[in-house]
Structures are given as C-alpha cells and as structure tokens.
Design a protein around this motif. Sequence first.
Motif, PDB file in Angstrom:
ATOM      1  N   LYS A   1       0.825  -1.217   0.000  1.00 44.74           N
ATOM      2  CA  LYS A   1       0.000   0.000   0.000  1.00 44.74           C
ATOM      3  C   LYS A   1       0.865   1.276   0.000  1.00 44.74           C
ATOM      4  O   LYS A   1       0.569   2.236  -0.701  1.00 44.74           O
ATOM      5  N   CYS A   2       1.934   1.223   0.798  1.00 43.44           N
ATOM      6  CA  CYS A   2       2.766   2.414   0.972  1.00 43.44           C
ATOM      7  C   CYS A   2       3.483   2.779  -0.325  1.00 43.44           C
ATOM      8  O   CYS A   2       3.999   1.916  -1.034  1.00 43.44           O
ATOM      9  N   GLY A   3       3.548   4.074  -0.610  1.00 39.87           N
ATOM     10  CA  GLY A   3       4.195   4.532  -1.836  1.00 39.87           C
ATOM     11  C   GLY A   3       5.712   4.597  -1.729  1.00 39.87           C
ATOM     12  O   GLY A   3       6.392   4.938  -2.688  1.00 39.87           O
ATOM     13  N   GLY A   4       6.281   4.282  -0.564  1.00 38.29           N
ATOM     14  CA  GLY A   4       7.728   4.393  -0.371  1.00 38.29           C
ATOM     15  C   GLY A   4       8.505   3.394  -1.216  1.00 38.29           C
ATOM     16  O   GLY A   4       9.543   3.713  -1.774  1.00 38.29           O
TER      17      GLY A   4
ATOM     18  N   TYR B   1      -4.729  11.877  11.583  1.00 36.92           N
ATOM     19  CA  TYR B   1      -3.516  11.695  12.388  1.00 36.92           C
ATOM     20  C   TYR B   1      -2.630  10.561  11.876  1.00 36.92           C
ATOM     21  O   TYR B   1      -1.852   9.997  12.625  1.00 36.92           O
ATOM     22  N   GLU B   2      -2.766  10.232  10.589  1.00 38.66           N
ATOM     23  CA  GLU B   2      -1.794   9.307  10.012  1.00 38.66           C
ATOM     24  C   GLU B   2      -0.468  10.072   9.941  1.00 38.66           C
ATOM     25  O   GLU B   2      -0.461  11.255   9.585  1.00 38.66           O
ATOM     26  N   VAL B   3       0.635   9.428  10.271  1.00 39.95           N
ATOM     27  CA  VAL B   3       1.939  10.037  10.004  1.00 39.95           C
ATOM     28  C   VAL B   3       2.740   8.998   9.244  1.00 39.95           C
ATOM     29  O   VAL B   3       2.994   7.902   9.766  1.00 39.95           O
ATOM     30  N   GLY B   4       3.070   9.302   8.023  1.00 40.98           N
ATOM     31  CA  GLY B   4       3.774   8.301   7.207  1.00 40.98           C
ATOM     32  C   GLY B   4       3.961   8.776   5.794  1.00 40.98           C
ATOM     33  O   GLY B   4       4.436   9.886   5.559  1.00 40.98           O
ATOM     34  N   LEU B   5       3.583   7.934   4.836  1.00 44.42           N
ATOM     35  CA  LEU B   5       3.742   8.285   3.429  1.00 44.42           C
ATOM     36  C   LEU B   5       2.378   8.164   2.753  1.00 44.42           C
ATOM     37  O   LEU B   5       1.440   7.645   3.343  1.00 44.42           O
ATOM     38  N   LYS B   6       2.322   8.623   1.511  1.00 46.41           N
ATOM     39  CA  LYS B   6       1.057   8.483   0.790  1.00 46.41           C
ATOM     40  C   LYS B   6       1.038   7.151   0.054  1.00 46.41           C
ATOM     41  O   LYS B   6       2.087   6.563  -0.215  1.00 46.41           O
ATOM     42  N   GLU B   7      -0.157   6.729  -0.271  1.00 45.53           N
ATOM     43  CA  GLU B   7      -0.290   5.533  -1.077  1.00 45.53           C
ATOM     44  C   GLU B   7       0.247   5.885  -2.466  1.00 45.53           C
ATOM     45  O   GLU B   7       0.076   7.032  -2.922  1.00 45.53           O
ATOM     46  N   TYR B   8       0.844   4.913  -3.152  1.00 42.67           N
ATOM     47  CA  TYR B   8       1.477   5.212  -4.421  1.00 42.67           C
ATOM     48  C   TYR B   8       0.480   5.828  -5.417  1.00 42.67           C
ATOM     49  O   TYR B   8      -0.576   5.266  -5.662  1.00 42.67           O
ATOM     50  N   GLY B   9       0.842   6.988  -5.927  1.00 45.40           N
ATOM     51  CA  GLY B   9       0.032   7.632  -6.961  1.00 45.40           C
ATOM     52  C   GLY B   9      -1.274   8.241  -6.462  1.00 45.40           C
ATOM     53  O   GLY B   9      -2.080   8.696  -7.258  1.00 45.40           O
ATOM     54  N   LYS B  10      -1.528   8.219  -5.154  1.00 52.95           N
ATOM     55  CA  LYS B  10      -2.796   8.772  -4.652  1.00 52.95           C
ATOM     56  C   LYS B  10      -2.487   9.934  -3.715  1.00 52.95           C
ATOM     57  O   LYS B  10      -1.870   9.739  -2.678  1.00 52.95           O
ATOM     58  N   TRP B  11      -2.939  11.096  -4.103  1.00 52.54           N
ATOM     59  CA  TRP B  11      -2.551  12.273  -3.317  1.00 52.54           C
ATOM     60  C   TRP B  11      -3.366  12.395  -2.037  1.00 52.54           C
ATOM     61  O   TRP B  11      -3.025  13.149  -1.146  1.00 52.54           O
ATOM     62  N   TYR B  12      -4.450  11.642  -1.918  1.00 54.43           N
ATOM     63  CA  TYR B  12      -5.268  11.812  -0.716  1.00 54.43           C
ATOM     64  C   TYR B  12      -5.469  10.503   0.048  1.00 54.43           C
ATOM     65  O   TYR B  12      -6.452  10.307   0.744  1.00 54.43           O
ATOM     66  N   SER B  13      -4.521   9.578  -0.081  1.00 53.46           N
ATOM     67  CA  SER B  13      -4.631   8.339   0.695  1.00 53.46           C
ATOM     68  C   SER B  13      -3.340   8.180   1.503  1.00 53.46           C
ATOM     69  O   SER B  13      -2.246   8.103   0.942  1.00 53.46           O
TER      70      SER B  13
ATOM     71  N   VAL C   1      -0.772   6.496   4.417  1.00 55.18           N
ATOM     72  CA  VAL C   1      -0.411   5.235   5.068  1.00 55.18           C
ATOM     73  C   VAL C   1       0.225   5.594   6.410  1.00 55.18           C
ATOM     74  O   VAL C   1       1.240   6.294   6.457  1.00 55.18           O
ATOM     75  N   ASN C   2      -0.427   5.129   7.467  1.00 59.56           N
ATOM     76  CA  ASN C   2       0.041   5.435   8.805  1.00 59.56           C
ATOM     77  C   ASN C   2       1.170   4.456   9.132  1.00 59.56           C
ATOM     78  O   ASN C   2       0.925   3.274   9.367  1.00 59.56           O
ATOM     79  N   ILE C   3       2.385   4.945   9.136  1.00 62.25           N
ATOM     80  CA  ILE C   3       3.530   4.022   9.227  1.00 62.25           C
ATOM     81  C   ILE C   3       4.041   3.920  10.661  1.00 62.25           C
ATOM     82  O   ILE C   3       4.267   4.937  11.318  1.00 62.25           O
ATOM     83  N   ASP C   4       4.211   2.691  11.138  1.00 59.84           N
ATOM     84  CA  ASP C   4       4.877   2.603  12.435  1.00 59.84           C
ATOM     85  C   ASP C   4       6.240   1.917  12.333  1.00 59.84           C
ATOM     86  O   ASP C   4       7.012   1.927  13.271  1.00 59.84           O
ATOM     87  N   GLU C   5       6.518   1.360  11.158  1.00 53.24           N
ATOM     88  CA  GLU C   5       7.862   0.822  10.959  1.00 53.24           C
ATOM     89  C   GLU C   5       8.225   0.959   9.493  1.00 53.24           C
ATOM     90  O   GLU C   5       7.460   0.554   8.620  1.00 53.24           O
ATOM     91  N   CYS C   6       9.389   1.556   9.236  1.00 54.37           N
ATOM     92  CA  CYS C   6       9.825   1.746   7.855  1.00 54.37           C
ATOM     93  C   CYS C   6      11.315   1.427   7.815  1.00 54.37           C
ATOM     94  O   CYS C   6      12.066   1.815   8.708  1.00 54.37           O
TER      95      CYS C   6
END
Length: 369
Positions: A8-11, A62-74, A76-81
């Motif tokens: 899911k994550c765009g990273g 309150y998600e803190v993370g990255l966006k979903e790939y190619g989606k500017w408004y989705s 991903v609340n990341i707790d481990e990267c």
Amino acid sequence: MLCKHFPKCGGCQIQNLLYDKQIEYKINRFIDIFKREPDEVIKSPKIIYYRNRMDYVVGPNYEVGLKEYGKWYSYVNIDECFLQSPESNIIRNKFREFIINKNLKPWDTKNYTGFIRYIVIREGKFTNERIVNIITYKTDNLEYYKNIFFEFYNEIKNYINSFYWTINDTISDVSYGNINYLLYGEKYIKEKALDNFYYISTNSFYQPNSYTAEILLKYVREFTDPNENDIIYDLYSGSGFYAIEIGKYSNYVYAVDNNKENFEMFNLNKEINNVKSVKFLLSNVENLEKINADKIIVDPPRPGINKKVIRKILESNAKKIVYVSCYPETQKRDIDILINKGNYKLENIILVDQFPHTYHMETIALLSK
Ligand SMILES: C[S@@+](CC[C@H](N)C(=O)[O-])C[C@H]1O[C@@H](n2cnc3c(N)ncnc32)[C@H](O)[C@@H]1O
C-alpha cells in the motif's frame, strides 16, 4: 525484507522482489530505455536504512507516514519503515503520539484546514547527526506553538542535533516553506562523502542515499578526469557536491544552481573542505549567457535538461559531458540530442542502484568528442 506496509505504501514499489531480482528488473528497464546494456551495474552498499531524508506527511486522521502510491489523498500510517533508520521510526512514532495528545490538528489537503503538515528527518549516515523539522500551516500564536514544540523536542532530544519549525503558509502540499525557526541546536548538520564533508540544511539538496552518493562522486570525478587548467561547469550543482570534489583538481570550476539554501551550504562546503577556487553562480541554468567550458557535469531534476540549456551545451563545444540522472527516460532523450546535434559519442553509461526497493535508479553517462 517485506515490510508490513507493502504494497500500500508509496515508499517502495518492488520490495517483494529479492534484491538481485530488483537489480535484474532495473537492468531490463535500463535496456528498454537505452536499447543497450549498462557498462556497469553498481548495487547499493546498504539496502535497508539507506535513505538520509524522509518527509513524513501528516494525514487528516492523524496518520503520520507516506502516501499511497500515486494517490494524493490516501495516507499510510507508518509505524515501521526500513528506509531511513530505527531512530527515524522512533521520532516519527513519538510525533504522532504527541500531536494526538496535544490535539494539534492535522492539515487537510482537500479542505485546506488544520495545522500540522509534515515532519522531515534528515541524517548524516557517516556523522550520526540528525535534523528534525516540523512543517505546519501559519498561525497567529507563534510563541504558544514554540513552547508546545519545545515539549516535543524534549522527548526526542537524545536523537537529534538540530530542531526546526517551518511554516508553509500556502495551500501547496509541500514539505518546505519560507519561514524557518531554529528552535534548538545546530543550524545545520553535516554528511561525509569520500574525504569531503557537506553541510545540510532543512531543505538543501543532498543525494538521498549517502552510501551510493560516494559512488556517484567517485565516478563523476573519474569520468570528468579533471586537470588543473580545465574549465569545468557543474550544472544543477545543488550545494556543490561534485564541484567541491572536482575543485581539488581544477582551478576553474563553476557550480550553477538556483536554490539559495544550496548556495549557503556551498559556501560552507567550500570552507570546510578547503577548496578555494570553485565559484557558485546562483542562477537558473537556462539564464546563463554562455557556457564556456572544456568539461560539463550536468545533473538535472527529473524533467531533464532544459532545451535552452541543451543549446548552450552544444554551443560550448565541451569535449566531455558527464550526465548524472535520476530519470533515465529524459536522460535518454537528451543524450540522443547531444549525439545527433553535437557529434558526441556515448563512451560509458552506468547504472547505480541509488534507491533499493523502488523502481528508481541513478545513471551516469560519459559523452565525449
Ligand atoms: C538532482 S539535483 C542535483 C544536485 C547535485 N548535483 C548533487 O549531486 O547534490 C538538481 C538540482 O537542480 C537545481 N535546479 C532545478 N532547476 C534548476 C534550474 N532551472 N536552474 C538551476 N538549478 C536548478 C535544484 O535546486 C537541485 O539542486
């Protein structure tokens, strides 16, 4: 490695492939674009925790993370990267907890409401220095928020050397702004590449993988083959990453970049590395009147070299062009023009895996005549 936020994550886009398969994938992509094989393929010395910069976005819930790939408004609340560092994970997770506890409203890119926009973490892999910058929308309560952010600083102070607050008072969804407060610590951090030190500010440019950055530096020096009397232009120079190294060998090196923060870092870089002769031209490359060079290093952003700049490079008649790129499609387009209109020959082109787990790559081409 397969992180729980994949796919899911765009990273990362190709993290499901084993590293050798990722390299194979990139070689095939390279061949598709350049219609030939790379002369050399260089893997990243580190494939996890290789990035020195992460821009974690804050989502409306309150998600803190990255966006979903190619989606500017989705979001991903990341707790481990696995891209930056264990410390980066700690800081980001503490930040989420902090903004929730303090009821600090996240910025909402759809409705232009809220306050907290990004947390950017930059670190020197070889110096162990770290800078944290919180990016918010504007406020009338500066002192109030400075005190609040100071509480957060106290939670993370053991991990960092420098703590900033930046205000982006526009509706553009970007992790930088024009008002910058140093709330605590050093103004800048440093990173090391080969024997050089480079200063990094909240938003100056530094190659994002410190481990492959050293490899780029080594190849750019080798391909440029600088001599004392060569006139060498480093176009789109950032804070002089290549120019500083080349300036150890040549007396007439000119770095050209349009970013003031890069200019500021360049001056410090020149000082700390004791490279006196290199000059910086703070300008759009396309506004240079003339490029009077024996050799040119060029490392443009993704859109490649501006047409006006290509024309000036052709007019310069430089005998060597070292073209570094993070976007092979535009590099191929530009190389074809240089070959067809300037009679250059592509002597060498190498692929450096600067971005493991993503489909991005860095390529360095040597053209000569
Ligand atoms: C890919 S970075 C390369 C930086 C540098 N070569 C390095 O390795 O650190 C591209 C640089 O181009 C600069 N830039 C973008 N557009 C520009 C323009 N039109 N004129 C001058 N510099 C530009 C950016 O500020 C950025 O530093």
